[in-house]
Design a protein around this motif. Structure first.
Motif, PDB file in Angstrom:
ATOM      1  N   ILE A 133      20.786 -14.170  47.193  1.00 40.10           N
ATOM      2  CA  ILE A 133      21.322 -15.208  46.304  1.00 40.10           C
ATOM      3  C   ILE A 133      22.796 -15.494  46.628  1.00 40.10           C
ATOM      4  N   THR A 134      23.584 -14.437  46.818  1.00 44.80           N
ATOM      5  CA  THR A 134      25.013 -14.654  47.107  1.00 44.80           C
ATOM      6  C   THR A 134      25.180 -15.408  48.417  1.00 44.80           C
ATOM      7  N   LEU A 135      24.337 -15.072  49.399  1.00 43.73           N
ATOM      8  CA  LEU A 135      24.420 -15.783  50.689  1.00 43.73           C
ATOM      9  C   LEU A 135      24.104 -17.265  50.527  1.00 43.73           C
ATOM     10  N   LEU A 136      23.117 -17.568  49.680  1.00 41.86           N
ATOM     11  CA  LEU A 136      22.786 -18.982  49.449  1.00 41.86           C
ATOM     12  C   LEU A 136      23.964 -19.700  48.802  1.00 41.86           C
ATOM     13  N   TYR A 137      24.561 -19.071  47.796  1.00 39.65           N
ATOM     14  CA  TYR A 137      25.741 -19.678  47.160  1.00 39.65           C
ATOM     15  C   TYR A 137      26.857 -19.870  48.191  1.00 39.65           C
ATOM     16  N   SER A 138      27.092 -18.839  48.998  1.00 43.29           N
ATOM     17  CA  SER A 138      28.204 -18.905  49.958  1.00 43.29           C
ATOM     18  C   SER A 138      27.933 -19.903  51.074  1.00 43.29           C
ATOM     19  N   PHE A 170      37.683 -17.777  47.270  1.00 38.99           N
ATOM     20  CA  PHE A 170      38.065 -16.429  47.676  1.00 38.99           C
ATOM     21  C   PHE A 170      36.862 -15.480  47.617  1.00 38.99           C
ATOM     22  N   ILE A 171      36.058 -15.627  46.571  1.00 36.80           N
ATOM     23  CA  ILE A 171      34.862 -14.768  46.451  1.00 36.80           C
ATOM     24  C   ILE A 171      33.933 -14.988  47.642  1.00 36.80           C
ATOM     25  N   THR A 172      33.729 -16.266  47.986  1.00 37.87           N
ATOM     26  CA  THR A 172      32.881 -16.578  49.136  1.00 37.87           C
ATOM     27  C   THR A 172      33.475 -15.969  50.405  1.00 37.87           C
ATOM     28  N   PHE A 173      34.781 -16.089  50.543  1.00 41.45           N
ATOM     29  CA  PHE A 173      35.483 -15.547  51.705  1.00 41.45           C
ATOM     30  C   PHE A 173      35.274 -14.023  51.802  1.00 41.45           C
ATOM     31  N   VAL A 174      35.374 -13.344  50.664  1.00 40.96           N
ATOM     32  CA  VAL A 174      35.213 -11.878  50.662  1.00 40.96           C
ATOM     33  C   VAL A 174      33.792 -11.511  51.082  1.00 40.96           C
TER      34      VAL A 174
END
Lengths: 466, 71
Positions: free
Chosen positions: A409-414, B26-30
């Motif tokens: 999920i975090t990868l999809l958001y990112s 920043f969260i995405t970057f981390v």
């Protein structure tokens, strides 16, 4: 920098539409390209100005390069945002591809039934339909732009009229109508005055959530319309009364709503009465399902980029509930194995939420705005989704660990795919609430199916040809 | 402040002006930085470290936003 391109492109993708114009943005060699279609030069200029304004207020590095007052290019960190504009042209329907619009399919049935009932045509086999010059010409007119797909529908039309005649050939019928003066339009207006229940008043909603009929067979339209109008005046009448009136008209063969499904080439059609008496408000095979007859296939929540999940009913998957993407939210669609060419119908979301709250409480909302908008929000709400995850793990121990799921999920958001992440979380939420309270309650799951197929006293009586 | 977070804050170059958007960036970057550096073996330890850092960033949102505004 590539990161700049990615961030700005992700930001643009999240906008989707600006100044009433939908657009697509993509990373290019020079930076980013924004492709859009415009109706007038003025609307194109407004769009460019709005994009420049939004980007400038969100990113410090944006420089607007103008031609007169109109932004032509935007510069950032050595890259450019370029506009690729094209004038909108009225698209001609593609010949030979795409789905035939429902209106064309239904107009075709209306025409064939009129040919049989009013012009005394007799189609003994499906080939007879196109062999009849007058009928073939009429159908070609209806299928204009899709002429080469007409042959796909001949089998369905033949089967539909055959089944209709079997049951109703001895009755008198007015000419079938389709369009602004038909019963679908009439009921779509009238249904606003009808309530599903009172105290508090719950409106029925729109026509399709109550009635699956696509066309109507009617005898003496004016007197039938008067009877119905009398029944639903004064405003806000009870749905049960309206359904009872329709059952009376159905039994008197004065008004029959027909729900039409495409018939697969190797199948014959069957006409089935639905919701006309107690016995047709339930299906025996569905009533007999217990939890061992249900399969939950929700693996797509936890892996990859697919979002469709399934509840399968019966040893041979006789019925299926597909939960899938519909815009930014979910839709709940039923499918029947015996009629693979057509969908069973959509479960109205309001009713689904009511059902979720019938036994226990549910916080499920079919609204993407209630879910984390970005990775930070998701991380903040880890615990909430872990609790939901545990409900699904109880049912299927083979699903990936919560830690792996979090990463997906975090990868999809990112990666700029927030919409997919949200749809997965919404589906998780639905299954969690549904399973938490209904893991031993087959009635909940069969009701979901009935609601999709519009079977039960809440829905209108109709004859289904499938 | 968590030493990993200090290091990440130094490496981070924001694109956005809005404090909230900078924080989300920043969260995405981390997350991506940890992804890029993820070793093929012993990744569990690394995932734990990443989750601790992300947890710290979320728990200390105000001070992180304050730090990001100095960029």
């Amino acid at each position: 920098m590539a990161a700049d391109q990615l961030t700005i492109n992700t930001f643009l993708e999240s906008l989707g539409e600006v100044a009433g114009i939908e657009f697509e943005s993509s990373i290019s060699r020079n930076g980013i390209e924004i492709e859009f279609e415009y109706k007038t030069k003025g609307s194109a200029s407004t769009f460019k100005k709005e994009i420049a304004k939004i980007l400038k207020s969100s990113f410090s590095s944006i420089i607007v390069l103008k031609s007169g007052t109109i932004p032509e290019r935007l510069k950032f960190s050595g890259y450019y945002v370029d506009f690729i504009a094209s004038k909108k042209v009225k698209k001609k329907p593609k010949t030979g591809s795409g789905i035939i619009p429902t209106a064309i399919q239904e107009k075709g049935t209306t025409f064939i039934l009129n040919q049989v009932l009013k012009k005394n045509k007799n189609f003994k086999k499906k080939e007879d339909i196109l062999s009849d010059k007058d009928t073939a010409e009429g159908l070609r007119k209806i299928f204009k732009g899709y002429e080469n797909r007409l042959s796909d529908w001949i089998h369905s039309y033949y089967e539909q009229q055959k089944e209709f005649l079997k049951k109703f050939s001895s009755s008198k019928w007015d000419e079938f109508r389709y369009g602004k003066d038909d019963f679908v339009t009439f009921f779509s207006k009238q249904i606003k005055n009808v309530a599903r229940s009172f105290d508090p008043t719950k409106p029925v909603g729109n026509y399709t959530t109550w009635n699956p009929s696509d066309i109507w067979a009617v005898y003496d339209m004016n007197s039938v319309k008067k009877d119905i109008e009398k029944n639903i005046t004064p405003k806000t009448q009870n749905l049960v009364e309206l359904n009872n009136l329709l059952i009376t008209l159905f039994n008197e063969k004065r008004l029959i709503g027909l729900s039409l499904k495409k018939i697969a080439e190797n199948k014959t059609a069957k006409l089935k009465f639905v919701n006309v008496d107690a016995s047709t408000m339930k299906f025996a095979e569905i009533e007999n399902y217990n939890m061992n007859d249900l399969k939950f296939d929700f693996g797509n929540i936890f892996i990859g980029e697919k979002v469709t999940t399934y509840v399968k009913y019966g040893r041979s998957n006789d019925y299926t509930l597909n939960i899938t993407k519909a815009g930014n939210n979910l839709s709940f669609n039923t499918a029947i194995r015996s009629t693979p060419a057509a969908q069973g119908g959509q479960t109205p979301v309001k009713m689904l939420v009511e059902l979720l709250n019938r036994k226990g409480r549910s916080s499920f909302k079919n609204d993407h705005k209630s879910y984390p908008a970005n990775a930070a929000d998701f991380i903040r709400r880890y615990d909430e989704f872990e609790t939901m995850y545990k409900e699904l793990k109880k049912v299927d121990t083979t699903i990936p660990s919560f830690s792996e799921f979090k990463d997906v999920i975090t990868l999809l958001y990112s990666g700029g795919k927030s919409n997919l992440a949200i749809l997965k979380l919404m589906t998780l939420h639905f299954f969690s609430d549904a399973l938490k309270n209904n893991l031993r309650n087959p009635e909940f799951w069969t009701d979901l199916l009935y609601y999709g197929m519009k079977v039960g006293p809440r829905f209108a009586p109709h004859a289904k040809i499938s | 402040m968590n030493p990993h977070v200090i290091e990440l804050l130094q490496a981070f170059e924001p694109d956005s002006r809005s404090p909230k958007m900078r924080y989300n960036e920043f969260i995405t970057f981390v997350f991506k930085t940890f992804e890029d550096r993820m070793p093929s073996t012993n990744s569990d330890k690394y995932i734990k470290m990443r989750n601790n850092v992300l947890g710290y960033i979320v728990a200390n949102e105000k001070s992180i936003i304050k730090n990001l505004s100095k960029k």
